[in-house]
Design a protein around this motif. Structure first.
Motif, PDB file in Angstrom:
ATOM      1  N   ALA A  81       5.168   3.539 -10.364  1.00  0.00           N
ATOM      2  CA  ALA A  81       4.776   4.255 -11.579  1.00  0.00           C
ATOM      3  C   ALA A  81       3.271   4.174 -11.798  1.00  0.00           C
ATOM      4  CB  ALA A  81       5.520   3.685 -12.786  1.00  0.00           C
ATOM      5  N   VAL A  82       2.691   2.993 -11.579  1.00  0.00           N
ATOM      6  CA  VAL A  82       1.245   2.820 -11.738  1.00  0.00           C
ATOM      7  C   VAL A  82       0.505   3.665 -10.711  1.00  0.00           C
ATOM      8  CG1 VAL A  82      -0.642   1.161 -11.422  1.00  0.00           C
ATOM      9  CG2 VAL A  82       1.341   0.552 -12.817  1.00  0.00           C
ATOM     10  N   ALA A  83       0.962   3.629  -9.459  1.00  0.00           N
ATOM     11  CA  ALA A  83       0.316   4.414  -8.406  1.00  0.00           C
ATOM     12  C   ALA A  83       0.399   5.907  -8.700  1.00  0.00           C
ATOM     13  CB  ALA A  83       0.950   4.094  -7.055  1.00  0.00           C
ATOM     14  N   THR A  84       1.532   6.355  -9.227  1.00  0.00           N
ATOM     15  CA  THR A  84       1.683   7.770  -9.573  1.00  0.00           C
ATOM     16  C   THR A  84       0.702   8.164 -10.664  1.00  0.00           C
ATOM     17  OG1 THR A  84       4.023   7.758  -8.960  1.00  0.00           O
ATOM     18  CG2 THR A  84       3.283   9.521 -10.421  1.00  0.00           C
ATOM     19  N   ALA A  85       0.562   7.330 -11.694  1.00  0.00           N
ATOM     20  CA  ALA A  85      -0.369   7.616 -12.780  1.00  0.00           C
ATOM     21  C   ALA A  85      -1.807   7.705 -12.264  1.00  0.00           C
ATOM     22  CB  ALA A  85      -0.255   6.550 -13.861  1.00  0.00           C
ATOM     23  N   LEU A  86      -2.177   6.819 -11.368  1.00  0.00           N
ATOM     24  CA  LEU A  86      -3.525   6.846 -10.801  1.00  0.00           C
ATOM     25  C   LEU A  86      -3.720   8.087  -9.934  1.00  0.00           C
ATOM     26  CD1 LEU A  86      -3.812   3.064  -9.909  1.00  0.00           C
ATOM     27  CD2 LEU A  86      -5.304   4.290 -11.507  1.00  0.00           C
ATOM     28  N   ALA A  87      -2.720   8.418  -9.120  1.00  0.00           N
ATOM     29  CA  ALA A  87      -2.830   9.598  -8.260  1.00  0.00           C
ATOM     30  C   ALA A  87      -2.955  10.873  -9.094  1.00  0.00           C
ATOM     31  CB  ALA A  87      -1.624   9.688  -7.335  1.00  0.00           C
ATOM     32  N   GLU A  88      -2.191  10.961 -10.161  1.00  0.00           N
ATOM     33  CA  GLU A  88      -2.278  12.134 -11.037  1.00  0.00           C
ATOM     34  C   GLU A  88      -3.643  12.204 -11.702  1.00  0.00           C
ATOM     35  OE1 GLU A  88       2.449  12.526 -12.300  1.00  0.00           O
ATOM     36  OE2 GLU A  88       1.022  11.491 -13.635  1.00  0.00           O
ATOM     37  N   ALA A  89      -4.188  11.058 -12.071  1.00  0.00           N
ATOM     38  CA  ALA A  89      -5.472  11.031 -12.772  1.00  0.00           C
ATOM     39  C   ALA A  89      -6.638  11.462 -11.882  1.00  0.00           C
ATOM     40  CB  ALA A  89      -5.741   9.636 -13.321  1.00  0.00           C
ATOM     41  N   GLY A 127      -6.324  13.261  -9.073  1.00  0.00           N
ATOM     42  CA  GLY A 127      -6.100  14.598  -8.550  1.00  0.00           C
ATOM     43  C   GLY A 127      -5.701  14.702  -7.102  1.00  0.00           C
ATOM     44  N   VAL A 128      -5.744  13.620  -6.338  1.00  0.00           N
ATOM     45  CA  VAL A 128      -5.366  13.608  -4.919  1.00  0.00           C
ATOM     46  C   VAL A 128      -6.006  14.797  -4.187  1.00  0.00           C
ATOM     47  CG1 VAL A 128      -3.464  13.148  -3.322  1.00  0.00           C
ATOM     48  CG2 VAL A 128      -3.140  12.731  -5.736  1.00  0.00           C
ATOM     49  N   ARG A 129      -7.329  14.885  -4.294  1.00  0.00           N
ATOM     50  CA  ARG A 129      -8.036  15.964  -3.600  1.00  0.00           C
ATOM     51  C   ARG A 129      -7.893  15.830  -2.081  1.00  0.00           C
ATOM     52  NH1 ARG A 129     -11.572  14.061  -7.452  1.00  0.00           N
ATOM     53  NH2 ARG A 129     -12.825  12.978  -5.867  1.00  0.00           N
ATOM     54  N   LYS A 130      -7.743  14.594  -1.619  1.00  0.00           N
ATOM     55  CA  LYS A 130      -7.505  14.338  -0.204  1.00  0.00           C
ATOM     56  C   LYS A 130      -6.610  13.112  -0.119  1.00  0.00           C
ATOM     57  CE  LYS A 130     -12.018  12.040   0.122  1.00  0.00           C
ATOM     58  NZ  LYS A 130     -13.283  11.989   0.889  1.00  0.00           N
ATOM     59  N   PRO A 131      -6.076  12.781   1.080  1.00  0.00           N
ATOM     60  CA  PRO A 131      -5.143  11.646   1.188  1.00  0.00           C
ATOM     61  C   PRO A 131      -5.680  10.384   0.533  1.00  0.00           C
ATOM     62  CG  PRO A 131      -5.179  12.845   3.237  1.00  0.00           C
ATOM     63  CD  PRO A 131      -6.243  13.459   2.371  1.00  0.00           C
ATOM     64  N   LEU A 132      -4.827   9.760  -0.256  1.00  0.00           N
ATOM     65  CA  LEU A 132      -5.202   8.596  -1.064  1.00  0.00           C
ATOM     66  C   LEU A 132      -4.306   7.416  -0.691  1.00  0.00           C
ATOM     67  CD1 LEU A 132      -6.867   7.627  -3.627  1.00  0.00           C
ATOM     68  CD2 LEU A 132      -4.867   8.290  -4.964  1.00  0.00           C
ATOM     69  N   ASP A 133      -4.907   6.249  -0.506  1.00  0.00           N
ATOM     70  CA  ASP A 133      -4.158   5.015  -0.307  1.00  0.00           C
ATOM     71  C   ASP A 133      -4.372   4.117  -1.514  1.00  0.00           C
ATOM     72  OD1 ASP A 133      -3.250   5.798   2.167  1.00  0.00           O
ATOM     73  OD2 ASP A 133      -4.851   4.800   3.258  1.00  0.00           O
ATOM     74  N   ILE A 134      -3.302   3.549  -2.013  1.00  0.00           N
ATOM     75  CA  ILE A 134      -3.352   2.729  -3.229  1.00  0.00           C
ATOM     76  C   ILE A 134      -2.749   1.370  -2.896  1.00  0.00           C
ATOM     77  CG2 ILE A 134      -2.717   2.581  -5.670  1.00  0.00           C
ATOM     78  CD1 ILE A 134      -2.123   5.666  -5.446  1.00  0.00           C
ATOM     79  N   GLN A 135      -3.597   0.350  -2.840  1.00  0.00           N
ATOM     80  CA  GLN A 135      -3.124  -1.016  -2.563  1.00  0.00           C
ATOM     81  C   GLN A 135      -2.927  -1.740  -3.885  1.00  0.00           C
ATOM     82  OE1 GLN A 135      -4.934  -3.634   0.561  1.00  0.00           O
ATOM     83  NE2 GLN A 135      -5.305  -5.003  -1.157  1.00  0.00           N
ATOM     84  N   LEU A 136      -1.734  -2.284  -4.075  1.00  0.00           N
ATOM     85  CA  LEU A 136      -1.400  -3.002  -5.302  1.00  0.00           C
ATOM     86  C   LEU A 136      -0.975  -4.416  -4.950  1.00  0.00           C
ATOM     87  CD1 LEU A 136       0.229   0.070  -5.456  1.00  0.00           C
ATOM     88  CD2 LEU A 136      -0.045  -0.538  -7.867  1.00  0.00           C
ATOM     89  N   THR A 191       0.853  -1.178   0.000  1.00  0.00           N
ATOM     90  CA  THR A 191       0.000   0.000   0.000  1.00  0.00           C
ATOM     91  C   THR A 191       0.893   1.233   0.000  1.00  0.00           C
ATOM     92  OG1 THR A 191      -1.806  -1.101   1.188  1.00  0.00           O
ATOM     93  CG2 THR A 191      -1.775   1.301   1.231  1.00  0.00           C
ATOM     94  N   VAL A 192       0.738   2.042  -1.024  1.00  0.00           N
ATOM     95  CA  VAL A 192       1.472   3.309  -1.089  1.00  0.00           C
ATOM     96  C   VAL A 192       0.467   4.439  -0.907  1.00  0.00           C
ATOM     97  CG1 VAL A 192       3.314   2.404  -2.544  1.00  0.00           C
ATOM     98  CG2 VAL A 192       1.320   3.433  -3.610  1.00  0.00           C
ATOM     99  N   HIS A 193       0.984   5.569  -0.481  1.00  0.00           N
ATOM    100  CA  HIS A 193       0.123   6.709  -0.166  1.00  0.00           C
ATOM    101  C   HIS A 193       0.305   7.785  -1.230  1.00  0.00           C
ATOM    102  CE1 HIS A 193      -0.333   4.722   3.656  1.00  0.00           C
ATOM    103  NE2 HIS A 193       0.981   4.741   3.818  1.00  0.00           N
ATOM    104  N   GLY A 194      -0.780   8.396  -1.637  1.00  0.00           N
ATOM    105  CA  GLY A 194      -0.740   9.498  -2.585  1.00  0.00           C
ATOM    106  C   GLY A 194      -1.050  10.806  -1.879  1.00  0.00           C
ATOM    107  N   ARG A 195      -0.218  11.802  -2.102  1.00  0.00           N
ATOM    108  CA  ARG A 195      -0.417  13.115  -1.485  1.00  0.00           C
ATOM    109  C   ARG A 195      -0.060  14.198  -2.503  1.00  0.00           C
ATOM    110  NH1 ARG A 195      -2.208   9.884   1.508  1.00  0.00           N
ATOM    111  NH2 ARG A 195      -1.931   9.688   3.777  1.00  0.00           N
ATOM    112  N   LEU A 196      -0.584  15.393  -2.271  1.00  0.00           N
ATOM    113  CA  LEU A 196      -0.218  16.548  -3.084  1.00  0.00           C
ATOM    114  C   LEU A 196       0.989  17.204  -2.438  1.00  0.00           C
ATOM    115  CD1 LEU A 196      -1.588  17.598  -5.645  1.00  0.00           C
ATOM    116  CD2 LEU A 196      -2.684  19.357  -4.256  1.00  0.00           C
ATOM    117  N   VAL A 197       2.122  17.221  -3.139  1.00  0.00           N
ATOM    118  CA  VAL A 197       3.362  17.790  -2.623  1.00  0.00           C
ATOM    119  C   VAL A 197       3.820  18.873  -3.590  1.00  0.00           C
ATOM    120  CG1 VAL A 197       5.748  17.351  -1.949  1.00  0.00           C
ATOM    121  CG2 VAL A 197       3.995  15.600  -1.542  1.00  0.00           C
ATOM    122  N   ASP A 198       3.858  20.113  -3.108  1.00  0.00           N
ATOM    123  CA  ASP A 198       4.256  21.267  -3.944  1.00  0.00           C
ATOM    124  C   ASP A 198       3.429  21.326  -5.219  1.00  0.00           C
ATOM    125  OD1 ASP A 198       6.250  21.945  -2.095  1.00  0.00           O
ATOM    126  OD2 ASP A 198       7.725  20.647  -3.081  1.00  0.00           O
ATOM    127  N   GLY A 199       2.130  21.031  -5.060  1.00  0.00           N
ATOM    128  CA  GLY A 199       1.215  21.141  -6.186  1.00  0.00           C
ATOM    129  C   GLY A 199       1.213  19.967  -7.137  1.00  0.00           C
TER     130      GLY A 199
END
Length: 407
Positions: A157-165, A167-176, A117-125
């Motif tokens: 890389a997959v988690a980053t693509a999903l997080a970008e798609a 928008g990470v409006r709030k904290p996101l957890d991505i289980q792969l 499980t990786v976490h997605g966050r908005l960092v410096d926009g």
């Protein structure tokens, strides 16, 4: 305050422990016998320099070590690491007043962890994914992780693509999860998606070649079955469902449990999940699998029905914390296997203690709750004949423990 300390021992999380006056101070990334300079902060300290290194110190294999909170012990050589990890079980049992032999630690890392499980966050926009720093909400962005199985090599890389798609409006957890069909991904933290978002996520799953994509356990799209082999069965776990961390770990645990149950005709598998034990036990015995998460039992039932040569497996959806099996129910079985979450199985163990059962196999992921539960069974006349620690969480304090009991 800056000071010099000499590390006396290792703590339960892999920190070095030193005395400052009469106060034990925990210093991450240090080893017994080392002299270190630290910045004190109460009973914890930040390591500044290692002034006298232990012969057991080694170079870490990951550039994120000491920054990412995932690994705690990459600085230990193999011998010290194995000794420390086994001693976690020994000391937990001793604290509970249990005297028994603890077997050698089994290395069950195999190819590496098959789920993460990786976490997605908005960092410096910008959308970033990674792990949290130890005891912190600070995200450490990663692009690789050496403890993951090859099937998860593209997870960041997959988690980053999903997080970008999204928008990470709030904290996101991505289980792969790495499966035979490819990556199985479950997103958590988005809230209910609109139809437009569902269509976009479906298209992205195709672009990323995912086997399955779900949101909070609700299916978005399944392009291929994300199947996992368990014993001779092939099972498709529910979206976001629990699996043992490594394939080798699950196989070794399954073999140990199956061997301990040999000759038992009727077995109860409690906290059964999607069936890592039930599917193996059913090769020789009839099994009753009990689990609170209904989708896991549905996946187990489908796997049983599609696998030839298995004995009957019945299932029961039941919260064993609130409604443990009672002695009259337990007495129908020749053996019981239980594998609870980290909190242990105290309520169920007390019912087992009051039953007429003679053969019990306990599987645990926490040494303290394992020792507590064993104490209850030992007080009821059980003998703890084997304790087997198994390591599928390399470089961390987490492990699996199997206890085999009889009376």
């Amino acid at each position: 305050m800056t000071t010099s300390l000499t590390i006396d021992r290792l703590g339960r999380r892999g920190d070095g422990v030193a005395l400052f006056g009469e106060t034990p101070v925990h210093v991450p990334f240090t080893l017994p016998g080392e002299t270190v300079s630290v910045a004190l902060d109460g009973d914890r300290a930040e390591l500044l320099t290692v002034d006298k290194a232990s012969p057991a110190r080694r170079a870490p294999e990951c550039s994120y070590f000491t920054h990412c909170g995932g690994c705690a012990t990459q600085h230990m050589d193999a011998a010290l690491y194995r000794h420390w990890k086994r001693e976690l079980v020994v000391s937990a049992l001793a604290w509970a007043g249990i005297e028994t032999e603890v077997e050698d630690l089994i290395d069950a890392h195999g190819e590496g962890r098959r789920r993460v499980t990786v976490h997605g966050r908005l960092v410096d926009g910008k959308a970033k994914v990674g792990f949290m720093a130890a005891r912190s909400h600070t995200l450490v962005a990663i692009d690789h992780c050496p403890v993951l199985a090859p099937g998860l090599a593209r997870a960041p890389a997959v988690a980053t693509a999903l997080a970008e798609a999204v928008g990470v409006r709030k904290p996101l957890d991505i289980q792969l999860t790495a499966t035979s069909g490819g990556l199985d991904v479950d997103l958590r933290g988005l809230g209910a998606p609109r139809d437009k978002e569902r269509l976009a996520l479906t298209a992205l799953a195709g672009h990323l070649d995912l086997a399955r994509l779900s949101l909070h356990g609700e299916l978005i799209v399944e392009r291929r079955p994300p199947a996992i082999t368990m014993g001779r069965a092939l099972i498709v776990p529910p979206p976001g469902g629990f699996l043992q961390a490594t394939a080798v770990g699950e196989d070794r645990l399954g073999r140990i449990v199956s061997e301990a149950c040999q000759g038992r005709k009727r077995i109860a598998d409690l906290f059964a999940g999607c069936g890592p034990f039930a599917l193996r036990l059913a090769e020789r015995s009839t099994v009753h699998a009990v689990e609170s998460f209904a989708p896991a039992l549905q996946a187990l039932d489908r796997a049983v029905r599609s696998t030839q040569g298995l004995r009957p497996v019945t299932t029961e959806t039941r919260d064993l914390f609130r409604r443990p099996l009672l002695p009259l129910e337990l007495n129908r079985f020749d053996a019981v296997v239980f594998d609870p979450p980290r909190a242990g199985a105290e309520a169920q163990v007390r019912e087992i203690a009051a039953s007429k059962l003679k053969h019990v196999i306990a599987v645990s992921c926490d040494a303290q709750t394992f020792a507590r539960d064993m104490s209850v069974l030992i007080a009821a006349g059980f003998s703890l004949t084997r304790v087997i620690p198994l390591d599928q969480f390399r470089y961390s304090s987490h492990m699996e423990i199997v206890g085999i009991l009889g009376r």
